[in-house]
Structures are given as C-alpha cells and as structure tokens.
Design a protein around this motif. Sequence first.
Motif, PDB file in Angstrom:
ATOM      1  N   ASN A 170       0.865  -1.196   0.000  1.00 53.39           N
ATOM      2  CA  ASN A 170       0.000   0.000   0.000  1.00 53.39           C
ATOM      3  C   ASN A 170       0.901   1.245   0.000  1.00 53.39           C
ATOM      4  N   GLY A 171       0.292   2.404   0.046  1.00 49.13           N
ATOM      5  CA  GLY A 171       1.079   3.635   0.054  1.00 49.13           C
ATOM      6  C   GLY A 171       1.947   3.750   1.293  1.00 49.13           C
ATOM      7  N   THR A 172       1.417   3.335   2.425  1.00 49.04           N
ATOM      8  CA  THR A 172       2.146   3.406   3.691  1.00 49.04           C
ATOM      9  C   THR A 172       3.426   2.577   3.630  1.00 49.04           C
ATOM     10  N   ASP A 173       3.299   1.392   3.067  1.00 48.22           N
ATOM     11  CA  ASP A 173       4.437   0.485   2.938  1.00 48.22           C
ATOM     12  C   ASP A 173       5.528   1.128   2.067  1.00 48.22           C
ATOM     13  N   SER A 174       5.109   1.758   0.976  1.00 46.48           N
ATOM     14  CA  SER A 174       6.068   2.416   0.071  1.00 46.48           C
ATOM     15  C   SER A 174       6.779   3.554   0.792  1.00 46.48           C
ATOM     16  N   LEU A 175       6.019   4.363   1.536  1.00 47.20           N
ATOM     17  CA  LEU A 175       6.612   5.504   2.243  1.00 47.20           C
ATOM     18  C   LEU A 175       7.572   5.016   3.327  1.00 47.20           C
ATOM     19  N   ASN A 176       7.210   3.943   4.006  1.00 50.69           N
ATOM     20  CA  ASN A 176       8.100   3.403   5.049  1.00 50.69           C
ATOM     21  C   ASN A 176       9.415   2.920   4.462  1.00 50.69           C
ATOM     22  N   LEU A 177       9.333   2.238   3.309  1.00 53.14           N
ATOM     23  CA  LEU A 177      10.573   1.783   2.671  1.00 53.14           C
ATOM     24  C   LEU A 177      11.447   2.982   2.301  1.00 53.14           C
ATOM     25  N   ALA A 178      10.837   4.006   1.715  1.00 53.19           N
ATOM     26  CA  ALA A 178      11.612   5.180   1.285  1.00 53.19           C
ATOM     27  C   ALA A 178      12.225   5.901   2.490  1.00 53.19           C
ATOM     28  N   ILE A 179      11.441   6.098   3.533  1.00 47.66           N
ATOM     29  CA  ILE A 179      11.904   6.915   4.672  1.00 47.66           C
ATOM     30  C   ILE A 179      12.905   6.135   5.527  1.00 47.66           C
ATOM     31  N   HIS A 180      12.523   4.929   5.923  1.00 49.44           N
ATOM     32  CA  HIS A 180      13.432   4.134   6.766  1.00 49.44           C
ATOM     33  C   HIS A 180      14.663   3.676   5.979  1.00 49.44           C
ATOM     34  N   GLY A 181      14.453   3.430   4.667  1.00 50.35           N
ATOM     35  CA  GLY A 181      15.568   2.916   3.873  1.00 50.35           C
ATOM     36  C   GLY A 181      16.628   3.958   3.562  1.00 50.35           C
ATOM     37  N   LEU A 182      16.224   5.217   3.493  1.00 43.80           N
ATOM     38  CA  LEU A 182      17.166   6.259   3.045  1.00 43.80           C
ATOM     39  C   LEU A 182      17.825   7.025   4.190  1.00 43.80           C
ATOM     40  N   LEU A 183      17.085   7.228   5.277  1.00 42.38           N
ATOM     41  CA  LEU A 183      17.603   8.144   6.310  1.00 42.38           C
ATOM     42  C   LEU A 183      18.563   7.457   7.267  1.00 42.38           C
ATOM     43  N   ARG A 184      19.567   8.218   7.713  1.00 43.31           N
ATOM     44  CA  ARG A 184      20.593   7.723   8.637  1.00 43.31           C
ATOM     45  C   ARG A 184      20.661   8.682   9.824  1.00 43.31           C
ATOM     46  N   PRO A 185      21.238   8.222  10.947  1.00 40.15           N
ATOM     47  CA  PRO A 185      21.380   9.103  12.109  1.00 40.15           C
ATOM     48  C   PRO A 185      22.068  10.415  11.705  1.00 40.15           C
ATOM     49  N   GLY A 186      21.534  11.515  12.214  1.00 40.83           N
ATOM     50  CA  GLY A 186      22.127  12.828  11.924  1.00 40.83           C
ATOM     51  C   GLY A 186      21.495  13.520  10.721  1.00 40.83           C
ATOM     52  N   ASP A 187      20.739  12.779   9.900  1.00 42.32           N
ATOM     53  CA  ASP A 187      20.114  13.400   8.725  1.00 42.32           C
ATOM     54  C   ASP A 187      18.991  14.344   9.143  1.00 42.32           C
ATOM     55  N   HIS A 188      18.781  15.359   8.309  1.00 41.14           N
ATOM     56  CA  HIS A 188      17.681  16.308   8.515  1.00 41.14           C
ATOM     57  C   HIS A 188      16.703  16.187   7.346  1.00 41.14           C
ATOM     58  N   VAL A 189      15.407  16.291   7.666  1.00 42.89           N
ATOM     59  CA  VAL A 189      14.354  16.145   6.654  1.00 42.89           C
ATOM     60  C   VAL A 189      13.478  17.391   6.687  1.00 42.89           C
ATOM     61  N   VAL A 190      13.041  17.849   5.517  1.00 44.18           N
ATOM     62  CA  VAL A 190      12.032  18.915   5.473  1.00 44.18           C
ATOM     63  C   VAL A 190      10.758  18.318   4.893  1.00 44.18           C
ATOM     64  N   THR A 191       9.661  18.518   5.625  1.00 43.57           N
ATOM     65  CA  THR A 191       8.358  18.074   5.142  1.00 43.57           C
ATOM     66  C   THR A 191       7.340  19.148   5.520  1.00 43.57           C
ATOM     67  N   THR A 192       6.056  18.840   5.434  1.00 43.18           N
ATOM     68  CA  THR A 192       5.060  19.867   5.750  1.00 43.18           C
ATOM     69  C   THR A 192       4.077  19.363   6.805  1.00 43.18           C
TER      70      THR A 192
END
Length: 390
Positions: free
Chosen positions: A76-98
């Motif tokens: 589902n969409g949630t699964d896709s977003l989780n893969l993208a977010i958890h898969g890409l981000l590392r400790p210390g990274d900063h994200v901009v969202t809304t």
Amino acid sequence: MPPTDRIYLDNAATSWPKPAAVYDAIDRYQRHNGAPSGRGTYGEAVEVERAINDTRNRVARLLGESDPRRIIYTSNGTDSLNLAIHGLLRPGDHVVTTGCEHNSVLRPLRELERSAGVTVTRVVCGSNGVVDPTAFEEAITRNTKMFVLTHASNVTGAIQPVEEVGAIAKSHGIRFLLDAAQSLGHLPVLARQLHADLIAAPGHKGLLGPLGTGILYIAPGIESQLDTIRQGGTGTASENDWQPDTLPDKYESGNHNVPGILGLGAALAFLAERTLDEVRRDEMRLVERLLNGFQSLHRVRVLGPRDAESRVGVVSITIESYDPQEVATMLDAAYSVQVRSGFHCAPLMHTSLGTSERGGTVRFSIGAFTTVEQVDHAIQAVDEIAASAI
Ligand SMILES: Cc1ncc(COP(=O)(O)O)c(C=O)c1O
C-alpha cells in the motif's frame, strides 16, 4: 457499477467500484492459475511472471520511466513511504516536510526522530492547505538529506507546488520523496519532470486496483543509498543467504500479492483507454459542481482552494454546530451517502485549517464512476442537514 442506493464518496480512502476487468482478472487467476510469481518454470508460473512484468511496465510508463525494474511492488502507500523513509535516512540526517502530510509520512519521521537521531522540519501550510515552496529552501541545513511532500492533500484536495519543490531539492543535491497517494491516476506524475527521486503510491486509489497493492518508484542511483527494510526469499540468487542487490528483487522479499497485482494490471489497462486529460476533465467537472453546490449553502464551510483546477477530487467541509462524525452518520443513515469524517490521518493539517477543535472535517471524494446525480444528491443531503442545525 455501484447499486444506485449506495453513494460511495470515499474514493480518497480506496476507490470503489473497480472496473469489471479487475474483478475478472482476480477471479480468473484465483480459479485457474494460482501459481506464485518468479518461483517456477511450469506454464502457469511463467504466465504469472509475464503478467507481473506487464503490470510493472504499465506503472513505469505512467511515471515516464523506461526501466520497469525501478518500480517496486509494495502492499500500500504506507508500505512504500516506510521503505523510502526508513531505507534512506541515517542518524544525523535532517528532513524537510510539511504539516499537510499524512500520518504515513509523519509517523515514520516521528519514529526516526525518537530512535535514530534524525531531525525534521515541518513547514506550515497556508490556510488553504498549500505550502510555499520557498519555505522548503529556507529550512535547508547542512544535514538536509530529504524533502517529503504529498502531491495532493487527502484532506482538502489541494495540489501542492511539487515541481518547484523538486527543483529546489535537485539544485541542493537533496533527495525528493513524493507522496502520490492522491494524485497517481488523477494527474500527470512524471518522475523526471517533478525531479522526484522516489515516488510512493497505493495501487488501490486512483489507479483503481485492489486493496493490498502499492508501488515505490526509485530513480537511477537511489538503490545504492536505499537500504532494504525487509529481507528474505526473492526467488532469485537462491544459492546465497544474503539479499541480492539487483532490482527489483532487492526490495521485494516474499511471495507477491499476485491476485492484487494482476487486478492492478487490469485496472491500468482500463485507465489507458482514456487520456489523463480526459480523466482530469471529467473529475474537475464533478469537483466544480460539488464545490459550487457546497459554497452556496448556509452554515457550510468549504476548506481548501476555492477553484476546481487547484484540487484533485477531494472536498472537505464543516457544518456549523455539527461535529463531522454526526454529519457522516446522518449522511449514511438518512441519505446513503458514504463519506469519511475526522482528521483523515493528517493531524497537523487541521491546525492550519482551524478544524482541530470540532474534530476535523467531513470529506467527500469522487471516483472514476461517480455521477452528476450522486454529486447533486450529496449536495441536497448536506443542504438539508445544514438547514436542520440549531
Ligand atoms: C496522502 C496520503 N498518503 C499516504 C496514504 C497511505 O496510503 P495507504 O492507505 O495505501 O497505505 C494515504 C491514504 O489515504 C494518503 O491519502
């Protein structure tokens, strides 16, 4: 087609009905094939593999991508977003969202703030639910790794300036994750034009596929930065006990949802019978009717942009002196109009809209089979409910 006595206006949650070809494809597969994908050399398994690839090709074409291996199947969409977010981000990274995002973006980010030392800036949307792209640029720090933005709000239907935000991301070497849950199948979503590195979408909303389907698009080069969040059997490189790094297998462990994907393929073939412009033109006609109808009613407040061009087929309202939940219950019980009420899994957005205190909004969302008569019936029902308010 839906029975005339049931007016389903909850298509932003999941589209219904599906095209008849979707039911047929699932039924045919379940009764007469039943083989797994990518794991057999017998006739039925080869047939399934071909159909799974055909669906992958169709999704890739929709996103303007020539390499179908860049489409990962998810549930589902949630699964896709989780893969993208958890898969890409590392400790210390900063994200901009809304603050206009769905919880399937907000909650994984909140979890990474809590557990992995990721920091997040949540840019505030205007009172019409639209974000100013310059706010993304102003929020950039030395550590900004990723922008996450929804293409169209599931609360107001507002279309966000995604191309501008994508261009800002690109010019700063920041990864851009687009949540296309409410846009794919309704609007053009061309990965390169939008400068999107990752596009997450369900297969069961605007694409008209069955529940349990979703996709994640990953742009060239992203796979070397995107970790898996699940590992297991892929049907390939089975001699190894380590995860393959070939696409799409790297991210597709476990048996596929074959009936779902074949249903999605049939839905995409149905969608391909018309141009996106034609789909959009019909949807906008209905949205305009709904907007004009609601805007003419006393005690009814319409949230988000006033014009149909700035939206997808989602319209949220509130009715003076009623809680959204009460309105949704009355709409169903007395008028057979099925809508969603509450916060719509987008809790932060209601602060900018001013709809937190009364418990959110009442959301009407049209779909591929919604008719003018159904829209008029919904407006009439809201008129009567609003008139009965004391
Ligand atoms: C904007 C947005 N993002 C993500 C999702 C999550 O999609 P799914 O329900 O397929 O997990 C939704 C679902 O409503 C949504 O509206």
